[in-house]
Design a protein around this motif. Sequence first.
Motif, PDB file in Angstrom:
ATOM      1  N   ILE A 343      36.849  31.937  39.551  1.00  0.00           N
ATOM      2  CA  ILE A 343      36.688  33.288  40.102  1.00  0.00           C
ATOM      3  C   ILE A 343      35.216  33.687  40.129  1.00  0.00           C
ATOM      4  CG2 ILE A 343      37.251  35.736  39.714  1.00  0.00           C
ATOM      5  CD1 ILE A 343      39.891  34.708  38.358  1.00  0.00           C
ATOM      6  N   SER A 344      34.463  33.222  39.125  1.00  0.00           N
ATOM      7  CA  SER A 344      33.066  33.663  39.041  1.00  0.00           C
ATOM      8  C   SER A 344      32.238  33.183  40.232  1.00  0.00           C
ATOM      9  CB  SER A 344      32.433  33.231  37.717  1.00  0.00           C
ATOM     10  OG  SER A 344      32.134  31.855  37.757  1.00  0.00           O
ATOM     11  N   LYS A 345      32.751  32.188  40.965  1.00  0.00           N
ATOM     12  CA  LYS A 345      32.023  31.790  42.179  1.00  0.00           C
ATOM     13  C   LYS A 345      32.030  32.910  43.213  1.00  0.00           C
ATOM     14  CE  LYS A 345      33.202  26.974  41.385  1.00  0.00           C
ATOM     15  NZ  LYS A 345      34.210  25.948  41.699  1.00  0.00           N
ATOM     16  N   ALA A 346      33.023  33.768  43.111  1.00  0.00           N
ATOM     17  CA  ALA A 346      33.080  34.913  44.020  1.00  0.00           C
ATOM     18  C   ALA A 346      31.930  35.891  43.753  1.00  0.00           C
ATOM     19  CB  ALA A 346      34.421  35.627  43.895  1.00  0.00           C
ATOM     20  N   VAL A 347      31.382  35.848  42.537  1.00  0.00           N
ATOM     21  CA  VAL A 347      30.237  36.710  42.216  1.00  0.00           C
ATOM     22  C   VAL A 347      29.072  36.350  43.137  1.00  0.00           C
ATOM     23  CG1 VAL A 347      28.526  37.294  40.461  1.00  0.00           C
ATOM     24  CG2 VAL A 347      30.941  37.006  39.806  1.00  0.00           C
ATOM     25  N   ASP A 348      28.843  35.056  43.331  1.00  0.00           N
ATOM     26  CA  ASP A 348      27.732  34.632  44.197  1.00  0.00           C
ATOM     27  C   ASP A 348      27.969  35.059  45.640  1.00  0.00           C
ATOM     28  OD1 ASP A 348      26.555  33.293  41.989  1.00  0.00           O
ATOM     29  OD2 ASP A 348      28.010  31.679  42.275  1.00  0.00           O
TER      30      ASP A 348
END
Lengths: 366, 387
Positions: A343-348
Motif C-alpha cells: 500500500i505504501s507504494k501508493a504514497v509515491d
Amino acid sequence: MTTTLRRNDYTLSDEQDQLVAMLRSLFSEKSPISVVRDAEPLGFDAQLWATVRDNGLLTISVPAEAGGDGGGLIELVLTGIEIGRTAAPVPLLDHVVALRTLARLKDEGVELAEGSWESALAGETILSLAPISSWELGAELVPSGALAKSVLAFKDGSVILMTREGLAEQAPNEGCTPVAWWDPTDASVSVTTLLSGDQAAELWELTRREWRIATAASLVGILAMAGEIARAYSVERQAFGVRIAQFQAISHDLVDMHMDELTSRNMTLKAAWLTEHEPDFRPELAAMAMAQATRSVLRSTAKAVHVHGGMGITLEADISLFYRKAAAWALVGGGTRRDLEEISKAVDRRAIERTRWHETHELAKR
Amino acid sequence: MDFSEVELTAEQQAFEKELRDLLDTNWTPDYAHISLDHDRAPDAVRTGMVERGWIHPHFAPDAGGAGLGEIEQQIISSLFEEFYMASPGGNDLLIPTLDKHGSEWLKANVLPGLRTGELSTCLGYSEPDSGSDMAAAKTRAVRDGDMWTINGQKMWTTGAHHADYVFLLARTGPIEEKHRTLTMFLVPMNLPGVQATPIWILGGGRTNVTFYTDVEVSDDYRIGGVNDGWSVMSTPLATEHGAGVVTEGVTPVNGSMGQSFSRTFAKLIDGAIDWAASRKDAEGRSRLEDPLVRMALAEAMLDLEMCWNAAGELGKPMAAEALATNADRLADMAAPEGILDFGVDGKIAAGIIASQRLHSPGTAIYGGTTEIYRNNLARRLGLPRPY
Ligand SMILES: Cc1cc2nc3c(=O)[nH]c(=O)nc-3n(C[C@H](O)[C@H](O)[C@H](O)COP(=O)(O)OP(=O)(O)OC[C@H]3O[C@@H](n4cnc5c(N)ncnc54)[C@H](O)[C@@H]3O)c2cc1C
C-alpha cells in the motif's frame, strides 16, 4: 487539471445473484460444521473436494481458452465468501488462483509437464502457491502446502513451479489449515523455471493480487458467519433478566462487526473488479482489501467470542472454530505488514499528484 | 458492478470548465477550509452558483435547479475538494419536507428561494438540556388565533449567523408527552426576538446559541400538523443520517456526513504527504522514503479506502472515528511539528494536521453521536432496543 469520476456500483448481476444462491445452498448442505470438524486436524475433506469439482467450481474462474468456464475474479470472490461462511475444508481458492496463473503461462507458450494441466483442471491433483516466496530465502510455509502436488513461487526474479512426489507433511497449527513447509532446495522437490525477467515479476504481482483478493473473500465469509452466530446468541442469552443484545456494550460491538464485514466485502469486490478490468489503476487495492479483511476478521471474531461469555472459548462452540480459522486463513500470506508495504507504494503515486496540484494551484497564505 | 471511469460529455466538460473558472476567479485554495461543515463558500461563489441553478443542480430549471444529473453533482464535489472550499450550503434536507408538509404560503413565498439556494436555513433541534434526546425539547410555541409566540433557546444552531430561516422544533403541549407534543416551524431569523451568539469550537469553527424571546410568527410558518413535528422531522433527519442511500452510479456509497468527513480525511493525508515531501532526515533523505513515515501513511490510506467503502449510515461513525484516529496518527508521525497551528513557522501543510485533530472529535458528535448511530444500526440488524 481536469476531474475524473468513477462509477461506484457494487451491485451484483442477476447471474451473480444466482451463483451466490447456488453456492449458499451447496456449501451449507455439504459443508456443515460437522464436516469441518471431522476434517480436522488436516483441514481437508476429499468428498467435499469431489463435490466442488463435480459442481464445476474449480473451472468457473478459469479462462475458456484454457478449458475453463471463463468466469472472472468476481465469481471467485463470491465463491470465496461462501467457503469462508462454512469454513469449508477445501483448498479451492489457492488451487484456482494457481490455475489462473498457469493458464496465463500456457497462453504465453510456456510448456507444462505432460498431463499436469489436465489433471489439475480436473482436480485430480491440487495446486497451490507460495505467497511470501518473494520475501523469503529457503523454506517457507505454503497455504494448502500439505495437499499440493505442485506449488507456484517467485524466486530470484523467476516464476517457478515446485513439484514433489509424495505430499509434504502438515505443519500443525491451531486453525487446522493444511499449511506445510516447502523448500526449493529440498531433494524431494523438483523445480522448473517457468518465466523470468520483467514479465515474470508482473505475472507474480498479478498472482499475489488475485490470491489476496480470493483470500480476503474467504475472510469476508468468516466475518459474515461470525456475525450471524454472535447476533443469534445475543438475542437468546439472558442476563440480569434481559437479552444480552439489550446491553449497548454488546450491541455496539455487533454493529462494529457488521461494519467490518461490509467494508471488507465492498473493498474485496472493488479490488476484484478493478484488478480484472483495469489492473494499472490503483494497484494497491488488492493489498488494501486483504489488510482490511485481515484486521477485521481478527478483531471481529474475537468480539464474537466475547459476546458468548465463557461459552465462547470452549472448543465445542462453533464460534471458537471460526476464531481459530480466522488467524490461520488470514495470516498464511504473511500478514498485514506486507500488505502495508504494498500500500505504501501508493504514497509515491499520491506525492506525484500532489506536485501536480501545487503546480496548478496557489495556496492562500496562512 | 462497475468502477470504470466516466467519459464526460462535451456539455459536462463545459460545465466543469465554467465552474472551474468561477472558483478560480473568486477563490484561492485555503487549507483552513478543509472540512468545514462550519463554514461556507464565499458569497461570490455562492451567488454565481445560485444564478446558474447549481446549488441544487439536480432540480429542474423552473424549480430552482439546472436539470443536471449525478455526474455534474459529483463534478461540483470534486472541484470543491480540489479548491479546498467549504460547501456552498444547500437546503436538500428541508426542501422535500416543505414540498410535502409546507403551508401554501411557505410554498409560494419561501420555497422558491430555498430551491435556488438564494435563501438558506439552519437546524434548530438541539437545546441546552436535550441533544441526543431531541424529543425532550423545551422551546415552546403558544398559539393565539393565527399567531404563535415562541420562547426558548437552541444550542448548536450551526449556520444561524448566515441563515434566513431556522427549522425549529418546538413544544406545543405537555412536555411529559415527549414526541407527541412537538411541532415544526420555519422561523425567519430576522424577526424581532431572534438572536444568535457564537460558540467557538475546537478547530476554529463557529456554531451558535440561538435565543427566541417572544418571537411572533404567523401560522403560515408552521410545517405539518400541530403536534406532528416528530414525523415531519423524521425524513430530514434520516436523510442527514444517510439512511437509504442507494446509488448505482458515481456517487460514493458512504452516506451524508461520512462523505464530507472522508473528503476531509483525504486532505489530511495529502497534507501529511506534503509535509513528508518537504522534510529530510539527518542523512538528507526525503521523509517520503522513511519506512516509518510510509507505514503511517499506508495505514491512513487504508483507513480512507475503508471509509469510501462504508455504505449509507455506516459511513458516518466509521469516517468520524477514522478521521480522529488518523489525525492522531499523522500528528504523531509528524511530531513534533504535528502540533503547530496555522500561520506558525514550521507548520505542517499550513497547520492542517493540528487543526483537523482539533476538529475531529466534533465529527463524532454533530448530526447525531456515534453512539446514537450505533443504536440505530443495531435496530436495523434486528437487535432489540437498549434497556
Ligand atoms: C459542532 C456542532 C454542530 C452542531 N450543529 C447542530 C445544528 O446545526 N442543529 C442542531 O439542532 N444541533 C446541532 N448540533 C447538536 C448535536 O446534534 C448534538 O450535540 C448531539 O446530538 C449530541 O447531543 P448533546 O451534545 O446534547 O450530547 P448528549 O445527548 O448529552 O450526549 C452526551 C454523551 O452521551 C451519549 N449518549 C446520549 N444518549 C445516549 C444513548 N441513548 N445511548 C448511548 N449513549 C448516549 C452521547 O453519545 C454522548 O457521548 C451540533 C453539535 C455540534 C458539536
